[in-house]
Design a protein around this motif. Structure first.
Motif: not given
Length: 207
Positions: A89-97, A99-116
């Motif tokens: 997201m940083g390379i593509l210059k998207m906003p909240y890179a 923040l979104m990395g942290v959010v997805i990392a936290i939700t990804a603790l739910i196996p397989v489907f958490g990142a959605f």
């Protein structure tokens, strides 16, 4: 209104009391675990014999090691996925890179489907700033999710619990259908324990 307020206050006090008792009991168990373990082992030997007790102890040890390894690697996999989003997201210059990395990392603790879940949050946040970039985020998510789901997750988590990749997905699907999110999280190490026990108890093929 005063009656409702009183009931809510009583419930809050009851919940706080239960939490405090549970916390104290957990601390007591941690400090006394060696003594309790010896006492429990002696009691088990008295009831079912030494041989069966040894087998039970091996299963308990296997369960502890499996759950510890699973939780550690689940956190590692979530950090890897979050880092991938931060970098791309940083390379593509998207906003909240970040923040979104942290959010997805936290939700990804739910196996397989958490990142959605994190993806849905990202679509809303980025869509408010730039709808076009929200579509780009969806495409990026699908690409990274395929890499994570097909390569990183089965190998990192599957190898950590000694479970073949196909059985990781089976465990997640069955656990999710039976117990929801908690089932997804618990059924992978439980399936690994069952799988390992079958390997040790199954007769070896004759030459």
């Amino acid at each position: 209104l005063s009656l409702v307020g009183s009931e809510m206050c009583i419930r809050d006090r009851s919940s706080l009391y239960t939490f405090f008792i549970g916390l104290v009991f957990s601390i007591y168990l941690l400090f006394s675990k060696e003594t309790l373990s010896r006492q429990l082992k002696k009691t088990t030997i008295a009831f079912i014999g030494k041989d069966k007790t040894e087998k039970v102890c091996k299963i308990i040890q296997l369960s502890g090691d499996t759950f510890t390894s699973f939780i550690t690697c689940q956190c590692l996999e979530a950090c890897i996925l979050g880092s991938m989003f931060i970098v791309t997201m940083g390379i593509l210059k998207m906003p909240y890179a970040m923040l979104m990395g942290v959010v997805i990392a936290i939700t990804a603790l739910i196996p397989v489907f958490g990142a959605f879940i994190g993806c849905f949050i990202g679509i809303i946040m980025i869509g408010i700033v730039n709808p076009i970039q929200a579509i780009e985020f969806i495409v990026l998510f699908l690409v990274l999710q395929q890499i994570e789901g097909n390569f990183i997750y089965p190998h990192v988590v599957g190898n950590s619990v000694g479970l073949p990749s196909i059985w990781v997905f089976v465990a997640v699907i069955i656990g999710g259908n039976l117990m929801g999110i908690m089932g997804m999280f618990l059924f992978i190490p439980l399936t690994s324990i069952f799988y390992t026990c079958l390997l040790y108890t199954s007769p070896s093929p004759r030459d």
